[in-house]
Each structure stands twice: as C-alpha cells, then as structure tokens.
Design a protein around this motif. Structure first.
Motif, PDB file in Angstrom:
ATOM      1  N   ARG A 146       0.838  -1.191   0.000  1.00 26.79           N
ATOM      2  CA  ARG A 146       0.000   0.000   0.000  1.00 26.79           C
ATOM      3  C   ARG A 146       0.878   1.249   0.000  1.00 26.79           C
ATOM      4  O   ARG A 146       1.888   1.310   0.703  1.00 26.79           O
ATOM      5  CB  ARG A 146      -0.941  -0.003   1.202  1.00 26.79           C
TER       6      ARG A 146
ATOM      7  N   THR B 271       2.779   3.745   3.081  1.00 30.57           N
ATOM      8  CA  THR B 271       2.665   2.988   4.325  1.00 30.57           C
ATOM      9  C   THR B 271       3.996   2.293   4.583  1.00 30.57           C
ATOM     10  O   THR B 271       4.887   2.260   3.720  1.00 30.57           O
ATOM     11  CB  THR B 271       1.554   1.924   4.255  1.00 30.57           C
TER      12      THR B 271
ATOM     13  N   ASP C 185       4.091  -0.889   5.143  1.00 33.26           N
ATOM     14  CA  ASP C 185       3.804  -2.300   4.881  1.00 33.26           C
ATOM     15  C   ASP C 185       5.029  -3.004   4.298  1.00 33.26           C
ATOM     16  O   ASP C 185       5.824  -2.402   3.562  1.00 33.26           O
ATOM     17  CB  ASP C 185       2.649  -2.442   3.884  1.00 33.26           C
TER      18      ASP C 185
ATOM     19  N   GLN D 294      -8.423  -2.537  -3.817  1.00 36.91           N
ATOM     20  CA  GLN D 294      -8.336  -1.577  -2.723  1.00 36.91           C
ATOM     21  C   GLN D 294      -9.616  -0.745  -2.668  1.00 36.91           C
ATOM     22  O   GLN D 294     -10.379  -0.695  -3.634  1.00 36.91           O
ATOM     23  CB  GLN D 294      -7.134  -0.654  -2.926  1.00 36.91           C
TER      24      GLN D 294
ATOM     25  N   GLY E 201      -7.764   4.332  -2.944  1.00 36.88           N
ATOM     26  CA  GLY E 201      -6.602   3.639  -2.405  1.00 36.88           C
ATOM     27  C   GLY E 201      -5.525   3.490  -3.468  1.00 36.88           C
ATOM     28  O   GLY E 201      -5.817   3.272  -4.642  1.00 36.88           O
TER      29      GLY E 201
ATOM     30  N   LEU F 152      -6.539   7.885  -0.724  1.00 36.39           N
ATOM     31  CA  LEU F 152      -6.956   7.351   0.564  1.00 36.39           C
ATOM     32  C   LEU F 152      -5.780   7.330   1.530  1.00 36.39           C
ATOM     33  O   LEU F 152      -4.724   6.770   1.223  1.00 36.39           O
ATOM     34  CB  LEU F 152      -7.511   5.938   0.394  1.00 36.39           C
ATOM     35  N   ASN F 153      -5.960   7.957   2.684  1.00 38.27           N
ATOM     36  CA  ASN F 153      -4.965   7.876   3.752  1.00 38.27           C
ATOM     37  C   ASN F 153      -5.245   6.592   4.529  1.00 38.27           C
ATOM     38  O   ASN F 153      -6.245   6.490   5.238  1.00 38.27           O
ATOM     39  CB  ASN F 153      -5.072   9.103   4.664  1.00 38.27           C
ATOM     40  N   TYR F 154      -4.370   5.612   4.398  1.00 38.23           N
ATOM     41  CA  TYR F 154      -4.617   4.313   5.017  1.00 38.23           C
ATOM     42  C   TYR F 154      -4.570   4.378   6.543  1.00 38.23           C
ATOM     43  O   TYR F 154      -5.171   3.541   7.219  1.00 38.23           O
ATOM     44  CB  TYR F 154      -3.601   3.289   4.513  1.00 38.23           C
ATOM     45  N   ASP F 155      -3.873   5.352   7.096  1.00 38.85           N
ATOM     46  CA  ASP F 155      -3.783   5.461   8.550  1.00 38.85           C
ATOM     47  C   ASP F 155      -5.090   5.963   9.161  1.00 38.85           C
ATOM     48  O   ASP F 155      -5.513   5.498  10.220  1.00 38.85           O
ATOM     49  CB  ASP F 155      -2.639   6.405   8.940  1.00 38.85           C
TER      50      ASP F 155
ATOM     51  N   GLY G 183      -8.068   6.388   7.178  1.00 38.78           N
ATOM     52  CA  GLY G 183      -9.235   5.929   6.440  1.00 38.78           C
ATOM     53  C   GLY G 183      -9.996   7.045   5.760  1.00 38.78           C
ATOM     54  O   GLY G 183     -11.128   6.856   5.314  1.00 38.78           O
TER      55      GLY G 183
END
Length: 269
Positions: A74, A77, A79, A100, A104, A258-261, A263
C-alpha cells in the motif's frame, strides 16, 4: 467559409487537448520495452483500476510463455512488500494486485524470470490508484460537456482574436458547458469514483477541482463583459489563455488519495 474553417480548427485544437489530457495524466498506463533472453518485448503497466476485483497490472501481447513475480504494498505505508508469482499465456499475464477501497493507492513492480537474472520492468515502483465504478449516465455527460466547453472556448477565442463578433450566445453556452460539466457532473463523477464530490478550494488542494474553479472565474468575467459590452475581447482571450494553460496540466495530478492510517480520502501529493 471562414466560420466553417474556424469550427474545423476549433475541433482540431479540442481533439489535441483531449488526447494530451488522456496521454499525460498519472493514471495513464506506463509503457516501456524490455529485453528477455535477447527478445525485445513491449509492455504496459496499469496505473488505474476499478475496485471490486484484482487489478491485472501487466499488459503485453508478446510475453506468452514468460513468467515472473509482481510485488506490491500500500502506498505511503510501512507495509512489507507482498509478492506473488505469475505466468503469461494466450496474450494474458496473471500479474494481479488485490483490490483496494476507492482512492486507495498501491505501489508495485514487476520482474520477469530470465536464465541469467530477473528482468525488472521499469526503474521505479509504479503507483496504481483504485476507483469506484461510475455510472455511464454520469460519466458520459461529464465527458461530452467538457469536450463542448473546450470546443466553444476555442471557437469564441478565434472570433475574439480576429476581431469578429462571437457566435450568438456562444459565451453563455461556453460557461453553461463548464458549469454543468465541471461543477455538476464532475463532482458526481468524483463522488462515485472516490467518495468525495469536491476536494478543491476551500476544502483541499485537488488540482483538477481548482483548475475548473480558475476557469470558471475567468469565463464568468468574460460572460459579464460580453453581457455588458465592456472589453469583452480582452476577457474572452484572457479566459481562453487560462483554459489552454489549464489543459496543458496533465489530468488527475494531486487527485484524491486514501490515507490508510486515518481511512479518510485526502488530496494526493
């Protein structure tokens, strides 16, 4: 005869900008060539996919019998890189990335197997953005209206540049196409694709939204001047100059991400 020539020229200029926008944006597939066992192959790496199913990121018609690995994580991130083997047959390569959420992003790279050493496609990881499905009755009017906006913009500017009277109602029509295409169907398209209708000023710095806003400001001034009969030629040419400059900026730069941290869908960088 001159009117016909102006319309033909306007159409050609509009088509040029349409192709330029299509070919230069950050979501346009990234093409390249690679040598595998002395054989030159051409490929495309996708940078935009629809949510709901795995994204087939590699396209090539000359890779049958080849295999390799696609690695991804991602975007923005910490990851760890995930990796999966794939093979190519019948013109289809099985290099896929898991779906995603809308907006995302995933960064990935592809390596092809070769006897001496794996061959990496491209020097840097490629970023693919996922989007939600946009209904045709939303997307098609958006595309048509923005095309008509540019077509009329060029036509009106040509008349102004040569000191001719604008086509009747052409400036109001130009502004109407922009308002409908950029501020009605545009936000609806973005809402379906990324879950946010407007991320430009004052809510964010989405470049596509802000470009539309800038064009509206100048074309509104041109409309006001046309209706008032005051310095309309200057404002029309100024509005078209801004429009041309805007269309020379690739589409979808600094778009939704999209900010994965958190959401939350934010404006990309």
């Amino acid at each position: 005869m001159k009117k016909v020539l102006f319309w033909v020229l306007s159409l050609l200029v509009t088509l040029f900008f349409a192709v330029f926008q299509r070919m230069t944006g950050p979501t346009h597939p990234l093409g390249g060539q690679a040598s595998v066992d002395g054989v030159e192959i051409s490929y495309k790496l996708l940078r935009s996919c629809e949510t709901g199913e795995a994204c087939p990121v590699l396209r090539s018609r000359a890779m049958d019998g080849l295999s390799g690995r696609v690695s991804w994580r991602r975007y923005r991130t910490s990851d760890q890189w995930a990796s999966e083997a794939f093979s190519c047959a019948a013109g289809v390569c099985g290099a896929k990335i898991p779906s995603q959420p809308p907006a995302g992003k995933v960064e990935y790279y592809v390596k092809l197997d070769a006897p001496s050493a794996p061959v990496r496609l491209g020097d840097e990881p490629v970023v693919v953005r996922f989007r939600g499905p946009v209904p045709g009755h939303i997307l098609l009017p958006h595309i048509i209206l923005m095309f008509l906006f540019m077509l009329f913009s060029v036509r009106v500017a040509l008349s102004a540049a040569f000191g001719l009277q604008p086509v009747p109602h052409s400036v109001p029509a130009t502004v109407s196409f922009l308002v409908l295409g950029g501020f009605l169907f545009g936000p609806l398209t973005q809402y379906y694709a990324f879950g946010q209708a407007w991320t430009g000023f004052p809510f964010g710095h989405d470049l596509t939204d802000n470009k539309a806003l800038l064009m509206l400001i100048f074309w509104s001034a041109a409309l006001w001047a046309t209706l008032r009969g005051r310095a309309a030629r200057f404002w029309i040419l100024a509005a078209f100059a801004v429009t041309a400059a805007v269309y020379f900026v690739p589409h979808s730069l600094l778009g939704s991400e999209l900010n994965y941290d958190t959401g939350v869908v934010v404006t990309g960088k």
